[in-house]
Design a protein around this motif. Structure first.
Motif, PDB file in Angstrom:
ATOM      1  N   MET A  47       0.805  -1.029  -0.022  1.00 46.05           N
ATOM      2  CA  MET A  47      -0.041  -0.146  -0.223  1.00 46.05           C
ATOM      3  C   MET A  47       0.957   1.283  -0.044  1.00 46.05           C
ATOM      4  SD  MET A  47      -2.826   1.093   2.840  1.00 46.05           S
ATOM      5  CE  MET A  47      -4.124   1.874   2.152  1.00 46.05           C
ATOM      6  N   LYS A  48       0.558   2.170  -0.798  1.00 41.96           N
ATOM      7  CA  LYS A  48       1.196   3.329  -1.033  1.00 41.96           C
ATOM      8  C   LYS A  48       0.827   4.377   0.103  1.00 41.96           C
ATOM      9  CE  LYS A  48       3.115   5.477  -4.825  1.00 41.96           C
ATOM     10  NZ  LYS A  48       3.004   6.123  -6.284  1.00 41.96           N
ATOM     11  N   ASP A  49       1.906   5.024   0.598  1.00 40.46           N
ATOM     12  CA  ASP A  49       1.599   6.204   1.426  1.00 40.46           C
ATOM     13  C   ASP A  49       0.837   7.223   0.755  1.00 40.46           C
ATOM     14  OD1 ASP A  49       2.845   4.850   3.623  1.00 40.46           O
ATOM     15  OD2 ASP A  49       4.809   6.011   3.271  1.00 40.46           O
ATOM     16  N   PHE A  50      -0.114   7.722   1.637  1.00 40.91           N
ATOM     17  CA  PHE A  50      -0.782   9.102   0.851  1.00 40.91           C
ATOM     18  C   PHE A  50      -0.246  10.224   1.130  1.00 40.91           C
ATOM     19  CE2 PHE A  50      -3.632  12.733   2.117  1.00 40.91           C
ATOM     20  CZ  PHE A  50      -4.413  12.613   1.064  1.00 40.91           C
ATOM     21  N   VAL A  51      -0.078  10.886   0.019  1.00 43.91           N
ATOM     22  CA  VAL A  51       0.505  12.203  -0.147  1.00 43.91           C
ATOM     23  C   VAL A  51      -0.400  13.177  -0.292  1.00 43.91           C
ATOM     24  CG1 VAL A  51       2.394  13.473  -1.270  1.00 43.91           C
ATOM     25  CG2 VAL A  51       2.860  10.982  -0.625  1.00 43.91           C
ATOM     26  N   ALA A  52      -0.521  14.140   0.689  1.00 46.80           N
ATOM     27  CA  ALA A  52      -1.485  15.395   0.435  1.00 46.80           C
ATOM     28  C   ALA A  52      -1.146  16.142  -0.522  1.00 46.80           C
ATOM     29  CB  ALA A  52      -1.758  15.873   1.955  1.00 46.80           C
ATOM     30  N   VAL A  53      -0.181  16.363  -0.931  1.00 46.01           N
ATOM     31  CA  VAL A  53       0.642  17.317  -1.801  1.00 46.01           C
ATOM     32  C   VAL A  53       1.483  16.428  -2.762  1.00 46.01           C
ATOM     33  CG1 VAL A  53       1.980  19.346  -2.296  1.00 46.01           C
ATOM     34  CG2 VAL A  53       0.512  19.296  -0.147  1.00 46.01           C
ATOM     35  N   ASP A  54       0.747  16.149  -3.937  1.00 39.92           N
ATOM     36  CA  ASP A  54       1.386  15.320  -4.832  1.00 39.92           C
ATOM     37  C   ASP A  54       2.068  16.327  -5.890  1.00 39.92           C
ATOM     38  OD1 ASP A  54      -0.625  16.259  -6.744  1.00 39.92           O
ATOM     39  OD2 ASP A  54      -1.633  14.170  -6.781  1.00 39.92           O
ATOM     40  N   SER A  55       2.679  15.790  -6.961  1.00 37.60           N
ATOM     41  CA  SER A  55       3.434  16.679  -7.914  1.00 37.60           C
ATOM     42  C   SER A  55       2.699  17.488  -8.512  1.00 37.60           C
ATOM     43  CB  SER A  55       4.158  15.684  -8.844  1.00 37.60           C
ATOM     44  OG  SER A  55       4.843  16.407  -9.975  1.00 37.60           O
ATOM     45  N   ASP A  56       1.347  16.938  -9.011  1.00 33.63           N
ATOM     46  CA  ASP A  56       0.293  18.145  -9.587  1.00 33.63           C
ATOM     47  C   ASP A  56      -0.040  19.191  -8.534  1.00 33.63           C
ATOM     48  OD1 ASP A  56       0.779  16.588 -12.350  1.00 33.63           O
ATOM     49  OD2 ASP A  56      -1.021  15.499 -11.844  1.00 33.63           O
ATOM     50  N   THR A  57      -0.214  18.965  -7.460  1.00 27.81           N
ATOM     51  CA  THR A  57      -0.603  19.908  -6.431  1.00 27.81           C
ATOM     52  C   THR A  57       0.546  20.864  -6.258  1.00 27.81           C
ATOM     53  OG1 THR A  57      -2.001  18.560  -5.550  1.00 27.81           O
ATOM     54  CG2 THR A  57      -1.493  20.175  -3.973  1.00 27.81           C
ATOM     55  N   PHE A  58       1.806  20.233  -6.198  1.00 26.84           N
ATOM     56  CA  PHE A  58       2.902  21.306  -5.861  1.00 26.84           C
ATOM     57  C   PHE A  58       3.001  22.240  -7.183  1.00 26.84           C
ATOM     58  CE2 PHE A  58       7.221  22.373  -6.876  1.00 26.84           C
ATOM     59  CZ  PHE A  58       7.806  22.509  -5.891  1.00 26.84           C
ATOM     60  N   TRP A  59       2.789  21.754  -8.257  1.00 30.21           N
ATOM     61  CA  TRP A  59       3.210  22.734  -9.258  1.00 30.21           C
ATOM     62  C   TRP A  59       1.924  23.680  -9.551  1.00 30.21           C
ATOM     63  CZ3 TRP A  59       7.740  23.808 -11.052  1.00 30.21           C
ATOM     64  CH2 TRP A  59       8.614  23.233 -10.996  1.00 30.21           C
ATOM     65  N   SER A  60       0.830  23.345  -9.005  1.00 28.77           N
ATOM     66  CA  SER A  60      -0.424  24.181  -8.935  1.00 28.77           C
ATOM     67  C   SER A  60      -0.112  25.326  -7.814  1.00 28.77           C
ATOM     68  CB  SER A  60      -1.713  23.327  -8.475  1.00 28.77           C
ATOM     69  OG  SER A  60      -2.610  24.103  -8.501  1.00 28.77           O
ATOM     70  N   ILE A  61       0.402  24.793  -6.807  1.00 36.04           N
ATOM     71  CA  ILE A  61       0.741  25.896  -5.838  1.00 36.04           C
ATOM     72  C   ILE A  61       1.757  26.951  -6.372  1.00 36.04           C
ATOM     73  CG2 ILE A  61       1.874  26.592  -3.572  1.00 36.04           C
ATOM     74  CD1 ILE A  61       0.577  23.676  -2.789  1.00 36.04           C
ATOM     75  N   ILE A  62       2.684  26.356  -7.027  1.00 35.63           N
ATOM     76  CA  ILE A  62       3.955  27.203  -7.702  1.00 35.63           C
ATOM     77  C   ILE A  62       3.139  28.102  -8.725  1.00 35.63           C
ATOM     78  CG2 ILE A  62       5.923  27.251  -9.078  1.00 35.63           C
ATOM     79  CD1 ILE A  62       6.434  26.580  -6.212  1.00 35.63           C
ATOM     80  N   ASP A  63       2.228  27.580  -9.683  1.00 35.07           N
ATOM     81  CA  ASP A  63       1.759  28.256 -10.721  1.00 35.07           C
ATOM     82  C   ASP A  63       0.785  29.427 -10.290  1.00 35.07           C
ATOM     83  OD1 ASP A  63       3.003  26.532 -12.296  1.00 35.07           O
ATOM     84  OD2 ASP A  63       1.161  25.408 -12.883  1.00 35.07           O
ATOM     85  N   GLY A  64       0.137  29.155  -9.082  1.00 35.10           N
ATOM     86  CA  GLY A  64      -0.760  30.130  -8.270  1.00 35.10           C
ATOM     87  C   GLY A  64       0.113  31.299  -8.066  1.00 35.10           C
ATOM     88  N   ALA A  65       1.068  31.043  -7.275  1.00 36.84           N
ATOM     89  CA  ALA A  65       1.939  31.976  -6.890  1.00 36.84           C
ATOM     90  C   ALA A  65       2.650  32.848  -7.808  1.00 36.84           C
ATOM     91  CB  ALA A  65       3.022  31.429  -5.646  1.00 36.84           C
ATOM     92  N   ARG A  66       2.982  32.107  -9.104  1.00 39.98           N
ATOM     93  CA  ARG A  66       3.717  32.835 -10.224  1.00 39.98           C
ATOM     94  C   ARG A  66       2.701  33.705 -10.694  1.00 39.98           C
ATOM     95  NH1 ARG A  66       4.851  29.000 -13.008  1.00 39.98           N
ATOM     96  NH2 ARG A  66       3.396  29.265 -14.412  1.00 39.98           N
ATOM     97  N   SER A  67       1.501  33.199 -10.970  1.00 37.32           N
ATOM     98  CA  SER A  67       0.476  34.021 -11.439  1.00 37.32           C
ATOM     99  C   SER A  67       0.061  35.196 -10.561  1.00 37.32           C
ATOM    100  CB  SER A  67      -1.031  33.283 -11.689  1.00 37.32           C
ATOM    101  OG  SER A  67      -1.809  33.907 -12.048  1.00 37.32           O
ATOM    102  N   ALA A  68       0.071  35.042  -9.498  1.00 37.78           N
ATOM    103  CA  ALA A  68      -0.295  36.272  -8.457  1.00 37.78           C
ATOM    104  C   ALA A  68       0.970  37.185  -8.305  1.00 37.78           C
ATOM    105  CB  ALA A  68      -0.417  35.809  -6.922  1.00 37.78           C
ATOM    106  N   ALA A  69       2.273  36.760  -8.518  1.00 36.15           N
ATOM    107  CA  ALA A  69       3.322  37.838  -8.733  1.00 36.15           C
ATOM    108  C   ALA A  69       3.785  38.274  -9.961  1.00 36.15           C
ATOM    109  CB  ALA A  69       4.743  37.091  -8.475  1.00 36.15           C
ATOM    110  N   GLY A  70       2.784  37.753 -11.129  1.00 37.31           N
ATOM    111  CA  GLY A  70       3.232  38.243 -12.369  1.00 37.31           C
ATOM    112  C   GLY A  70       3.752  37.529 -13.291  1.00 37.31           C
ATOM    113  N   GLU A  71       3.358  36.866 -14.469  1.00 38.13           N
ATOM    114  CA  GLU A  71       4.071  35.972 -14.956  1.00 38.13           C
ATOM    115  C   GLU A  71       5.500  36.110 -15.431  1.00 38.13           C
ATOM    116  OE1 GLU A  71       3.102  32.776 -15.924  1.00 38.13           O
ATOM    117  OE2 GLU A  71       1.268  32.906 -14.725  1.00 38.13           O
ATOM    118  N   ARG A  72       5.814  37.641 -15.748  1.00 39.65           N
ATOM    119  CA  ARG A  72       7.295  38.005 -16.241  1.00 39.65           C
ATOM    120  C   ARG A  72       7.953  38.536 -15.107  1.00 39.65           C
ATOM    121  NH1 ARG A  72       7.268  42.518 -19.500  1.00 39.65           N
ATOM    122  NH2 ARG A  72       9.318  41.972 -20.092  1.00 39.65           N
TER     123      ARG A  72
END
Length: 186
Positions: free
Chosen positions: A1-26
């Motif tokens: 049985m695999k350990d449950f991971v609350a923040v998987d790779s897609d969630t990690f990148w979603s958090i990063i993308d949200g922060a970048r979007s809020a900071a300005g894409e450039r």
């Protein structure tokens, strides 16, 4: 049985993308501070287990980028290789993957070229505060490194390259495009 991971790779990148979007894409003056503040806000909403999961992903991405070519690129572009990799992560999954595959290709990146031209401070590409954000928000800083290490296992060692990333002649040989932008001619 695999350990449950609350923040998987897609969630990690979603958090990063949200922060970048809020900071300005450039990447412009103030980007590193805006990105760090936006990331702090997103991480503050996570519980302790999720914070550790997030930092496990960041730590593994740092380890994947661990090569003489990346260390040399970070050193000559932004003076801090580890924070430089955090800056690559801040710019998104695709940007990170391309940079890890070919650090010398960063010579084509408009933000790197702006740093080389003196139009953008190098620290905008290397948000140094990101490294400690999850640990700071976790709170129990004495236990944090041990808890993170337990979740990541052994971090990948630096690749055994046949050149010295701190020797400018070696950097010129292995990263000719980055060197042409940042190192004085011989």
């Amino acid at each position: 049985m695999k350990d449950f991971v609350a923040v998987d790779s897609d969630t990690f990148w979603s958090i990063i993308d949200g922060a970048r979007s809020a900071a300005g894409e450039r990447v412009t003056p103030g980007f590193a501070g805006r990105f760090t503040a936006a990331l702090r806000m997103r991480l503050a909403a996570l519980d302790k287990s999720e914070l550790l999961d997030f930092d496990v992903h960041r730590t593994r991405l740092q380890a994947r980028a661990n090569s003489s070519a990346m260390w040399a690129t970070g050193r000559v572009v932004a003076r801090y290789a580890d924070a430089f990799v955090d800056g690559l992560i801040a710019r998104g999954r695709d940007h990170y993957e391309r940079a890890v595959a070919d650090p010398d290709a960063l010579a084509d990146d408009p933000a790197v070229r702006a740093v080389a031209a003196g139009d953008l401070p190098a620290h905008e590409l290397a948000p140094r505060e990101v490294e400690d954000l999850a640990e700071e928000l976790y709170g129990e800083t004495d236990d944090y490194p041990m808890l993170l290490r337990a979740r990541t296992g052994q971090v990948a060692p630096q690749l055994q390259d046949d050149w010295d990333d701190e020797n400018d002649d070696d950097v010129r040989k292995h990263l000719p495009r980055i060197s042409a932008l940042f190192l004085p001619p011989r």
